[in-house]
Design an enzyme around this catalytic site. Structure first.
Site, PDB file in Angstrom:
ATOM      1  N   GLU A   1      44.495  41.139  42.711  1.00  0.00           N
ATOM      2  CA  GLU A   1      45.648  40.942  41.642  1.00  0.00           C
ATOM      3  C   GLU A   1      45.397  41.893  40.464  1.00  0.00           C
ATOM      4  O   GLU A   1      44.573  41.871  39.763  1.00  0.00           O
ATOM      5  CB  GLU A   1      45.747  39.505  40.997  1.00  0.00           C
TER       6      GLU A   1
ATOM      7  N   SER B   1      40.088  34.712  35.820  1.00  0.00           N
ATOM      8  CA  SER B   1      40.889  33.840  36.865  1.00  0.00           C
ATOM      9  C   SER B   1      42.206  33.259  35.870  1.00  0.00           C
ATOM     10  O   SER B   1      43.385  33.165  36.675  1.00  0.00           O
ATOM     11  CB  SER B   1      40.293  33.043  37.802  1.00  0.00           C
TER      12      SER B   1
ATOM     13  N   ASN C   1      46.278  31.822  41.793  1.00  0.00           N
ATOM     14  CA  ASN C   1      45.789  30.490  41.429  1.00  0.00           C
ATOM     15  C   ASN C   1      47.049  29.677  40.830  1.00  0.00           C
ATOM     16  O   ASN C   1      46.788  28.434  40.849  1.00  0.00           O
ATOM     17  CB  ASN C   1      44.906  30.709  40.277  1.00  0.00           C
TER      18      ASN C   1
ATOM     19  N   HIS D   1      41.789  41.219  39.315  1.00  0.00           N
ATOM     20  CA  HIS D   1      41.333  39.809  39.878  1.00  0.00           C
ATOM     21  C   HIS D   1      40.884  39.757  41.226  1.00  0.00           C
ATOM     22  O   HIS D   1      41.843  40.161  42.363  1.00  0.00           O
ATOM     23  CB  HIS D   1      42.268  38.671  39.494  1.00  0.00           C
TER      24      HIS D   1
END
Ligand code: 3HC
Length: 284
Positions: free
Chosen positions: A152, A119, A190, A140
């Protein structure tokens, strides 16, 4: 590049979810964990999630059985030798990842693509442990993997166009909605989510509202399925703390700095759902 066999490294929460979606989408999927006990735990998690999908009417019982037949497990890295794509979801420790990738690089065929589900760690650095930086990318997923639509697809400066496109097409073939991003810590989601979660902890620290009202505010005011403190408990306070530290180190911006309360909760073992207590208490 044709992908038929997928290897999944790690059968924790993310790895088992990733293996489940790969097997459901028709790929021969082999999961590798470091011990028999962890293999058993991970396979049990997949079985129960597939069962839940059938129960919820998301999956036909026959498709669950077919997915089960496409899944196999091992503790040996060598058993991933014939995989066309390997997705890694092991512990978020760069040294352990680099060591694993270096070993895997010697085991897998030259055309195999490696993807990390990290991440926030730097994918470029992981790829430097191999001779296949051009066939290396990030993939991801989001928790819970079988439910969340987004993936992702992360390119490093060395990822080839062919690899990026193959990984994007693979994510689509899983029934997911991929988005493209670069190898910057936190990628797209994130980078936006972590400062928001940290701000919710700061709001609680500052007495802006109770935990319930902070969560209710974002659930009913903005239509989020979970308020930020519930989401922190769901993702794991230790996990979020580790991600924030990595992002702070990368960007040196205050918004990524973990607030003192989050650090103290982690030090006190309040990791969220996984430890039975975070911002809320969980039964059992
Ligand atoms: N397989 C397939 N589908 C399943 C399933 C399974 N095992 N389990 C549940 N579902 C489906 C359900 O049928 C339901 O579908 P519907 O909406 O079409 O009816 C849907 O998933 C929701 O399931 P539930 O009704 O059981 O549960 P809730 O409605 O309480 O939702 C939740 C639970 C999906 C977790 C929701 O609260 C949510 O979306 N929370 C936010 C999660 C989130 O933000 N995740 C991202 C975290 S960040 C991250 O992962 C990145 C990392 O790097 C930190």
């Amino acid at each position: 590049m044709s992908i038929r066999r997928v290897g999944v490294l790690g059968a924790g929460l993310m790895g088992s979810g990733i293996a489940e979606v790969c097997a459901k989408a028709g790929y021969e999927t082999r999961v590798r964990e470091v011990s028999d006990e962890l293999v058993k735990k991970g396979m049990g998690r997949i079985e129960s999630s597939l069962g839940k999908a059938v129960e919820k009417g998301k999956l036909a019982a026959a498709d669950r059985d077919a997915a089960g037949k496409r899944l196999s497990s091992t503790t040996k890295l060598e058993d991933l030798a014939d995989c066309d794509l390997v997705i890694e979801a092991i512990v978020e420790n760069l040294d352990v990842k680099k060591e694993t990738y270096a070993a895997l690089d010697r085991i897998c065929g030259p055309a195999a693509i490696f993807c990390s589900n990290t991440s926030s760690l730097t994918i470029t650095e992981m790829s430097s442990a191999t001779e296949r930086a051009d066939r290396f990318a990030g993939l991801h997923f989001f928790n819970p993997v079988p439910v969340m639509k987004l993936v992702e697809v992360v390119r490093t400066i060395s990822t080839s166009d062919a690899t990026a496109e193959a990984v994007f097409a693979f994510a689509k073939s899983l029934g997911k909605e991929p988005i493209r991003t670069h190898d910057n810590s936190g990628f797209i989601v994130n980078r936006l989510l972590v400062p928001y979660l940290l701000d919710a902890v700061r709001a609680l620290e500052d007495g802006v509202g109770s935990r319930e009202d902070i969560d209710k505010g974002m659930e009913l005011g903005c239509g989020h399925p979970m308020g930020p403190l519930k989401l922190l408990d769901f993702v794991g306070l230790d996990t979020t703390y580790a991600i924030a530290e990595i992002m702070f180190d990368e960007y040196r911006e205050k918004r990524f700095a973990p607030p003192p309360l989050l650090k103290r909760m982690v030090l006190a073992g309040r990791y969220g759902r996984k430890s039975g207590r975070g911002f809320y208490e969980y039964g059992g």
